[in-house]
Design a protein around this motif. Structure first.
Motif, PDB file in Angstrom:
ATOM      1  N   ALA A  35       0.857  -1.188   0.000  1.00 34.52           N
ATOM      2  CA  ALA A  35       0.000   0.000   0.000  1.00 34.52           C
ATOM      3  C   ALA A  35       0.893   1.238   0.000  1.00 34.52           C
ATOM      4  O   ALA A  35       1.439   1.604   1.029  1.00 34.52           O
ATOM      5  CB  ALA A  35      -0.900  -0.012   1.232  1.00 34.52           C
ATOM      6  N   ILE A  36       1.085   1.847  -1.195  1.00 37.87           N
ATOM      7  CA  ILE A  36       1.948   3.038  -1.217  1.00 37.87           C
ATOM      8  C   ILE A  36       1.106   4.288  -0.955  1.00 37.87           C
ATOM      9  O   ILE A  36      -0.096   4.319  -1.208  1.00 37.87           O
ATOM     10  CB  ILE A  36       2.787   3.171  -2.513  1.00 37.87           C
ATOM     11  CG1 ILE A  36       1.904   3.150  -3.753  1.00 37.87           C
ATOM     12  CG2 ILE A  36       3.844   2.107  -2.591  1.00 37.87           C
ATOM     13  CD1 ILE A  36       2.676   3.539  -4.999  1.00 37.87           C
ATOM     14  N   THR A  37       1.772   5.299  -0.444  1.00 35.82           N
ATOM     15  CA  THR A  37       1.052   6.507  -0.023  1.00 35.82           C
ATOM     16  C   THR A  37       1.448   7.693  -0.902  1.00 35.82           C
ATOM     17  O   THR A  37       2.425   7.631  -1.657  1.00 35.82           O
ATOM     18  CB  THR A  37       1.428   6.879   1.424  1.00 35.82           C
ATOM     19  OG1 THR A  37       2.841   7.172   1.436  1.00 35.82           O
ATOM     20  CG2 THR A  37       1.145   5.747   2.394  1.00 35.82           C
ATOM     21  N   GLU A  38       0.676   8.757  -0.751  1.00 33.60           N
ATOM     22  CA  GLU A  38       0.956  10.018  -1.446  1.00 33.60           C
ATOM     23  C   GLU A  38       2.389  10.472  -1.120  1.00 33.60           C
ATOM     24  O   GLU A  38       3.099  10.959  -1.983  1.00 33.60           O
ATOM     25  CB  GLU A  38      -0.074  11.057  -0.967  1.00 33.60           C
ATOM     26  CG  GLU A  38       0.149  12.447  -1.507  1.00 33.60           C
ATOM     27  CD  GLU A  38      -1.090  13.002  -2.208  1.00 33.60           C
ATOM     28  OE1 GLU A  38      -2.201  12.531  -1.916  1.00 33.60           O
ATOM     29  OE2 GLU A  38      -0.906  13.894  -3.052  1.00 33.60           O
ATOM     30  N   GLN A  39       2.770  10.274   0.127  1.00 29.70           N
ATOM     31  CA  GLN A  39       4.114  10.665   0.583  1.00 29.70           C
ATOM     32  C   GLN A  39       5.214   9.875  -0.139  1.00 29.70           C
ATOM     33  O   GLN A  39       6.250  10.422  -0.508  1.00 29.70           O
ATOM     34  CB  GLN A  39       4.229  10.402   2.075  1.00 29.70           C
ATOM     35  CG  GLN A  39       4.612  11.625   2.844  1.00 29.70           C
ATOM     36  CD  GLN A  39       4.706  11.315   4.329  1.00 29.70           C
ATOM     37  OE1 GLN A  39       4.249  10.267   4.804  1.00 29.70           O
ATOM     38  NE2 GLN A  39       5.303  12.225   5.059  1.00 29.70           N
ATOM     39  N   ASP A  40       4.948   8.578  -0.354  1.00 34.30           N
ATOM     40  CA  ASP A  40       5.921   7.747  -1.091  1.00 34.30           C
ATOM     41  C   ASP A  40       6.109   8.290  -2.512  1.00 34.30           C
ATOM     42  O   ASP A  40       7.191   8.226  -3.080  1.00 34.30           O
ATOM     43  CB  ASP A  40       5.422   6.290  -1.196  1.00 34.30           C
ATOM     44  CG  ASP A  40       5.367   5.591   0.154  1.00 34.30           C
ATOM     45  OD1 ASP A  40       6.221   5.880   0.999  1.00 34.30           O
ATOM     46  OD2 ASP A  40       4.451   4.751   0.353  1.00 34.30           O
ATOM     47  N   MET A  41       4.994   8.792  -3.081  1.00 36.41           N
ATOM     48  CA  MET A  41       4.989   9.220  -4.488  1.00 36.41           C
ATOM     49  C   MET A  41       5.570  10.627  -4.687  1.00 36.41           C
ATOM     50  O   MET A  41       6.075  10.934  -5.772  1.00 36.41           O
ATOM     51  CB  MET A  41       3.541   9.251  -5.018  1.00 36.41           C
ATOM     52  CG  MET A  41       2.883   7.902  -5.208  1.00 36.41           C
ATOM     53  SD  MET A  41       3.584   7.024  -6.603  1.00 36.41           S
ATOM     54  CE  MET A  41       3.239   8.122  -7.957  1.00 36.41           C
ATOM     55  N   ALA A  42       5.459  11.471  -3.646  1.00 35.09           N
ATOM     56  CA  ALA A  42       5.764  12.908  -3.787  1.00 35.09           C
ATOM     57  C   ALA A  42       7.103  13.227  -4.473  1.00 35.09           C
ATOM     58  O   ALA A  42       7.145  14.099  -5.344  1.00 35.09           O
ATOM     59  CB  ALA A  42       5.676  13.600  -2.433  1.00 35.09           C
ATOM     60  N   PRO A  43       8.210  12.520  -4.133  1.00 38.49           N
ATOM     61  CA  PRO A  43       9.483  12.918  -4.759  1.00 38.49           C
ATOM     62  C   PRO A  43       9.523  12.671  -6.270  1.00 38.49           C
ATOM     63  O   PRO A  43      10.412  13.196  -6.937  1.00 38.49           O
ATOM     64  CB  PRO A  43      10.520  12.013  -4.066  1.00 38.49           C
ATOM     65  CG  PRO A  43       9.833  11.364  -2.929  1.00 38.49           C
ATOM     66  CD  PRO A  43       8.368  11.422  -3.178  1.00 38.49           C
ATOM     67  N   TYR A  44       8.561  11.876  -6.788  1.00 33.57           N
ATOM     68  CA  TYR A  44       8.676  11.467  -8.193  1.00 33.57           C
ATOM     69  C   TYR A  44       7.694  12.161  -9.125  1.00 33.57           C
ATOM     70  O   TYR A  44       7.673  11.871 -10.318  1.00 33.57           O
ATOM     71  CB  TYR A  44       8.522   9.941  -8.295  1.00 33.57           C
ATOM     72  CG  TYR A  44       9.413   9.242  -7.302  1.00 33.57           C
ATOM     73  CD1 TYR A  44      10.798   9.344  -7.441  1.00 33.57           C
ATOM     74  CD2 TYR A  44       8.900   8.555  -6.224  1.00 33.57           C
ATOM     75  CE1 TYR A  44      11.641   8.759  -6.507  1.00 33.57           C
ATOM     76  CE2 TYR A  44       9.733   7.959  -5.287  1.00 33.57           C
ATOM     77  CZ  TYR A  44      11.102   8.070  -5.436  1.00 33.57           C
ATOM     78  OH  TYR A  44      11.930   7.503  -4.514  1.00 33.57           O
ATOM     79  N   VAL A  45       6.878  13.078  -8.565  1.00 31.84           N
ATOM     80  CA  VAL A  45       5.893  13.764  -9.412  1.00 31.84           C
ATOM     81  C   VAL A  45       6.620  14.487 -10.550  1.00 31.84           C
ATOM     82  O   VAL A  45       7.539  15.262 -10.316  1.00 31.84           O
ATOM     83  CB  VAL A  45       5.046  14.770  -8.584  1.00 31.84           C
ATOM     84  CG1 VAL A  45       4.123  15.592  -9.476  1.00 31.84           C
ATOM     85  CG2 VAL A  45       4.247  14.036  -7.519  1.00 31.84           C
ATOM     86  N   GLY A  46       6.212  14.176 -11.774  1.00 34.77           N
ATOM     87  CA  GLY A  46       6.771  14.860 -12.942  1.00 34.77           C
ATOM     88  C   GLY A  46       8.076  14.293 -13.455  1.00 34.77           C
ATOM     89  O   GLY A  46       8.640  14.818 -14.409  1.00 34.77           O
ATOM     90  N   THR A  47       8.561  13.215 -12.851  1.00 33.32           N
ATOM     91  CA  THR A  47       9.885  12.715 -13.269  1.00 33.32           C
ATOM     92  C   THR A  47       9.803  11.548 -14.257  1.00 33.32           C
ATOM     93  O   THR A  47      10.814  11.128 -14.791  1.00 33.32           O
ATOM     94  CB  THR A  47      10.722  12.245 -12.056  1.00 33.32           C
ATOM     95  OG1 THR A  47      10.022  11.175 -11.419  1.00 33.32           O
ATOM     96  CG2 THR A  47      10.974  13.352 -11.067  1.00 33.32           C
TER      97      THR A  47
END
Ligand code: THU
Length: 363
Positions: A35-47
């Protein structure tokens, strides 16, 4: 003068961020039982997917496979957007307006072409409106590297300075600055301050705030007016104001060249400094080092996020080489540098990495 626009796609043109996030959640749930979270995803937005899959895989300790995971995520995305994906508020009108007015338009997405095609098909936005398209599968280095925006500008046969990047992601604004393009930020994924500190020259809620225009000239008139207004009311304005205030105290009886500087630290405080000359000329201290000394004296070791430098020269003065080296101890390549001439009104904006490409370090 701006002659072309380089559009980031997700979060600028398509309201796709919620769907791609859900596609990640679903795929990681069903394939990895994670179960991944928004926080897990945040560093990769747009990459782009490759960076995200590798980053997530490493931080969560997964046995990842970029091609397999990408396929799974894109299939899930295509399923989720059916009958639901919309263009961002004002984006379609702005694109059609810009195309009709004669601006050259490019798409520059970190995602693969297959995802772009799903989104174009679903929303009915015509690919023919764009003179050039670069997708993530066409570049080896992803944002924040500048190569995608260099590639997009060269596809329009324009220099990067003449191409406005429109971006929602922090990594995208860094990429724009590294490529040498001005950038407009929309607030679909991040706040104004974060966008400005990543390099945005202008920030708006979405493209519905950009008025209609009939020609490239009129676009530029509107853009310049918006830039001036934004500069005054934003963080950039506060920094310029502080640097303009402290220049009154500059002590420059020998050169008569007064300089003011204001530094924003990572703790959100602003410190200012002015040049102080000495009859033994080599004893002179520049404004930038004065501001840096004040910051370190108050906060100890802290990183600098932005610096504004004011002077009275026709071309605003950039920091000298000694100051660049001095600042490099506390500033990374994405520190914002704003130069302003109080006399001519000329304004320049760089990232520190452009002014100081190879930093000396003891190692
Ligand atoms: N000066 C600065 O304050 N900052 C710079 O980066 C370049 C030069 C000052 C030093 C001196 O008092 C005057 O400008 C002329 O060199």
């Amino acid at each position: 003068m701006i002659q072309g626009i380089l559009f980031d796609v997700d979060g600028v043109i398509f309201d796709s961020e919620p769907f791609i996030k859900e596609a990640y959640y679903n795929y990681y749930n069903s394939f990895y039982h994670k179960a991944i979270t928004e926080q897990d995803m945040a560093p990769y937005v747009g990459t782009g997917e490759a960076t995200s899959i590798i980053g997530l895989g490493q931080s969560l300790g997964l046995d990842y496979d970029v091609e397999r995971d990408k396929k799974g995520i894109y299939e899930e995305y295509a399923r989720l957007i059916k009958g639901k994906l919309k263009c961002m508020n004002g984006a379609k009108r702005f694109i059609e307006n810009a195309h009709k007015a004669g601006l050259k338009l490019a798409l520059a997405t970190s995602a693969d072409r297959v995802k772009l095609n799903s989104s174009l098909n679903e929303t009915g936005l015509a690919a023919e409106l764009f003179d050039f398209i670069v997708s993530g599968d066409m570049v080896t280095r992803t944002k924040p590297d500048g190569s995608i925006y260099r590639y997009a500008a060269s596809g329009l046969v324009l220099e990067n300075e003449k191409c406005l990047v429109i971006e929602d992601a922090l990594s995208g604004h860094m990429a724009a600055k590294r490529a040498g393009s001005p950038s407009l930020g929309v607030k679909s994924s991040f706040e104004e301050k974060e966008l400005v500190l990543s390099g945005a020259d202008l920030v708006m809620k979405d493209l519905s705030e950009f008025p209609d225009f009939d020609s490239v000239e009129q676009f530029n008139e509107i853009y310049d007016k918006l830039l001036l207004e934004f500069r005054k009311k934003s963080l950039i304005g506060s920094l310029l104001e502080k640097a303009t205030k402290v220049i009154e105290n500059a002590y420059a009886p020998y050169s008569k060249f007064k300089v003011g500087a204001a530094i924003l630290t990572a703790h959100d405080n602003i410190y200012s400094g002015c040049n102080v000359e000495n009859s033994s000329f080599g004893g002179t201290i520049c404004a930038e080092r004065g501001a840096a000394m004040a910051a370190i004296a108050s906060e100890g070791k802290v990183s600098f996020n932005a610096i504004a430098i004011t002077s009275f020269s026709d071309e605003p003065a950039p920091p000298c080489a000694i100051c660049r080296q001095f600042l490099s101890e506390f500033a990374g390549p994405d520190m914002q540098v704003y130069l302003y001439s109080i006399k001519s009104g000329v304004f320049r904006h760089y990232n520190f990495g452009t002014l100081m490409p190879s930093v000396f370090e003891l190692n």
